[in-house]
Write an enzyme that holds these catalytic residues in place. Structure first.
Site, mmCIF file in Angstrom:
data_model
loop_
_atom_site.group_PDB
_atom_site.id
_atom_site.type_symbol
_atom_site.label_atom_id
_atom_site.label_comp_id
_atom_site.label_asym_id
_atom_site.label_seq_id
_atom_site.Cartn_x
_atom_site.Cartn_y
_atom_site.Cartn_z
ATOM 1 N N TRP A 161 32.100 72.380 -4.173
ATOM 2 C CA TRP A 161 31.184 72.889 -5.144
ATOM 3 C C TRP A 161 31.887 73.843 -6.318
ATOM 4 O O TRP A 161 31.086 73.940 -7.235
ATOM 5 C CB TRP A 161 29.894 73.508 -4.464
ATOM 6 C CG TRP A 161 30.449 74.418 -3.679
ATOM 7 C CD1 TRP A 161 30.697 75.701 -3.455
ATOM 8 C CD2 TRP A 161 30.413 74.184 -1.985
ATOM 9 N NE1 TRP A 161 30.811 76.222 -2.486
ATOM 10 C CE2 TRP A 161 30.949 75.307 -1.409
ATOM 11 C CE3 TRP A 161 30.157 72.843 -1.346
ATOM 12 C CZ2 TRP A 161 30.743 75.370 -0.090
ATOM 13 C CZ3 TRP A 161 30.143 72.977 0.127
ATOM 14 C CH2 TRP A 161 30.617 74.175 0.733
ATOM 15 N N GLU A 178 24.233 76.281 -2.844
ATOM 16 C CA GLU A 178 23.852 77.530 -2.429
ATOM 17 C C GLU A 178 22.741 77.730 -1.410
ATOM 18 O O GLU A 178 22.639 78.434 -0.561
ATOM 19 C CB GLU A 178 23.480 78.111 -3.789
ATOM 20 C CG GLU A 178 24.580 78.519 -5.103
ATOM 21 C CD GLU A 178 25.424 79.636 -4.221
ATOM 22 O OE1 GLU A 178 25.133 80.389 -3.505
ATOM 23 O OE2 GLU A 178 26.498 79.636 -4.738
ATOM 24 N N THR A 216 24.428 79.401 6.720
ATOM 25 C CA THR A 216 25.288 78.465 7.306
ATOM 26 C C THR A 216 26.496 78.549 7.294
ATOM 27 O O THR A 216 27.139 78.771 6.167
ATOM 28 C CB THR A 216 24.714 77.092 7.010
ATOM 29 O OG1 THR A 216 23.574 77.246 7.230
ATOM 30 C CG2 THR A 216 25.225 75.976 7.608
ATOM 31 N N LEU A 263 21.061 72.564 9.572
ATOM 32 C CA LEU A 263 21.259 73.575 8.302
ATOM 33 C C LEU A 263 20.186 74.617 8.428
ATOM 34 O O LEU A 263 20.032 75.407 7.412
ATOM 35 C CB LEU A 263 21.161 72.662 7.015
ATOM 36 C CG LEU A 263 22.122 71.563 6.841
ATOM 37 C CD1 LEU A 263 21.903 70.659 5.635
ATOM 38 C CD2 LEU A 263 23.481 72.392 6.296
ATOM 39 N N GLY A 264 19.812 74.809 9.438
ATOM 40 C CA GLY A 264 19.032 75.866 9.680
ATOM 41 C C GLY A 264 17.435 75.759 9.289
ATOM 42 O O GLY A 264 16.800 74.700 9.330
ATOM 43 N N TYR A 309 19.614 86.119 -5.896
ATOM 44 C CA TYR A 309 21.070 85.766 -5.629
ATOM 45 C C TYR A 309 21.283 84.550 -5.989
ATOM 46 O O TYR A 309 22.402 84.046 -6.690
ATOM 47 C CB TYR A 309 21.370 86.295 -4.154
ATOM 48 C CG TYR A 309 22.661 85.749 -4.094
ATOM 49 C CD1 TYR A 309 23.746 86.572 -4.266
ATOM 50 C CD2 TYR A 309 22.903 84.281 -3.336
ATOM 51 C CE1 TYR A 309 25.006 86.282 -3.832
ATOM 52 C CE2 TYR A 309 24.168 83.990 -3.213
ATOM 53 C CZ TYR A 309 25.305 84.821 -3.427
ATOM 54 O OH TYR A 309 26.631 84.520 -3.392
ATOM 55 N N ASP A 342 26.626 90.923 -3.352
ATOM 56 C CA ASP A 342 26.235 90.396 -2.001
ATOM 57 C C ASP A 342 26.598 91.446 -1.108
ATOM 58 O O ASP A 342 27.266 92.072 -1.444
ATOM 59 C CB ASP A 342 26.292 88.969 -1.693
ATOM 60 C CG ASP A 342 27.837 88.423 -1.542
ATOM 61 O OD1 ASP A 342 28.588 89.341 -1.690
ATOM 62 O OD2 ASP A 342 28.107 87.322 -1.424
ATOM 63 N N CYS A 368 44.577 92.961 4.297
ATOM 64 C CA CYS A 368 45.042 93.467 2.781
ATOM 65 C C CYS A 368 46.282 92.720 2.557
ATOM 66 O O CYS A 368 46.513 92.276 1.529
ATOM 67 C CB CYS A 368 45.097 94.989 2.951
ATOM 68 S SG CYS A 368 43.751 95.772 3.557
#
Length: 305
Positions: free
Chosen positions: A32, A45, A51, A90-91, A130, A148, A202
């Site tokens: 995507w 999204e 997920t 997918l929940g 969002y 977020d 880092c």
């Protein structure tokens, strides 16, 4: 220039450039990210909410094979979409229903043309601020700065932004270059996903904000979603910092003269000897923080000018 909460560097252009160049040089590949099709991005999204992204890739491709656009999705029975959602783990099934309803809105209320702004996108069923902003950013390059959990963690650690939603919104908006929401939001979320996770990476991820980062400088990597401080004592971060501090007191030092000043148990041929120290010094040199040259019998290290 407006003063921002926390310790945002005055040279914001350098901060912006460092992050974008880091992202453009290398980033995780998700399908995507290779499209600006709003429908395909909306599907990604909605699927990505709670997920794992690795599981989303296969489901996303299968979904688009079956329903390649909003018209195809709107024409199918909602029960088929819910069954797909369940089969691909997918929940919450409500998200499948919302996506199906949104597709019908696009056909019936928008004549098949996708809304483009965050405000317009929020009119779609189940699309919150969002998701609306993400689609506006990645499909139309017309979004606001994404804020977020990952972005809050990055801003809190890097620029000591206080744990306050209004402060995060203000700093995120001020840092995003005008008209570049697509690449900026992708880049800062990538930073939070690979370099500034709850356990930071880092150096391993080559974080482009290390030279400005409050957490990297102090060793305090707590954040709004990281309530306990990771171990700093004995870490590479600690000894990298010591090297820079020691070189601040001396013009230049040979490796074996630097070693004991960095670590009291330094032994040239030991576990924490020349090879260990050389690795730290080379990391710092790669970051442009120190200079290294061959001496008569050893490397000579100094701070970069």
């Amino acid at each position: 220039m407006t003063e921002l909460p926390g310790a945002v560097p005055e040279n914001r252009e350098a901060v912006q450039r460092a992050l974008i160049e880091w992202y453009e040089a290398d980033h995780r590949s998700f399908p995507w990210r290779e499209t600006d099709d709003a429908y395909e991005i909306l599907v990604s999204e909605v699927m990505s909410q709670q997920t794992q992204l690795g599981r989303v890739v296969e489901a996303w491709r299968a979904f688009l094979d079956r329903w390649p656009d909003a018209e195809a999705l709107a024409a199918t029975d909602q029960s088929d979409v819910v069954a797909f959602w369940t089969a691909h783990s997918l929940g919450y099934n409500n998200r499948a229903k919302y996506l199906h309803t949104a597709a019908n809105q696009i056909i019936d209320e928008w004549d098949g043309a996708f809304p483009e702004t965050p405000a317009e996108l929020q009119e779609l069923h189940g699309v919150g601020p969002y998701t609306a902003n993400a689609v506006a950013s990645f499909a139309f390059n017309a979004g606001d700065a994404v804020v977020d959990t990952n972005v809050k963690r990055v801003l809190h650690r890097a620029f000591d932004v206080p744990d306050d939603d209004a402060a995060f919104e203000e700093v995120a908006g001020a840092l995003m270059p005008d008209g570049r929401s697509r690449i900026w939001n992708n880049a800062i979320m990538e930073l939070g996903g690979v370099a500034c996770e709850k356990t930071p990476a880092c150096d391993a991820a080559g974080c482009p904000w290390r030279e400005w980062c409050h957490a990297y400088d102090t060793g305090d990597f707590t954040a709004p979603d990281v309530p306990t401080q990771p171990d700093f004592e004995g870490s590479r971060r600690q000894f990298r910092g010591r090297i820079v501090n020691v070189l601040g007191e001396y013009d230049r030092l040979a490796l074996d003269d630097l070693g004991p000043r960095v670590r009291v148990d330094y032994a040239p041929e030991g576990e924490h000897g020349r090879e260990w120290l050389r690795g730290l010094v080379e990391d710092l040199a790669d970051d442009g923080l120190v200079s290294v040259e061959d001496g008569d019998e050893s490397l000579v290290v100094g701070l970069s000018e």
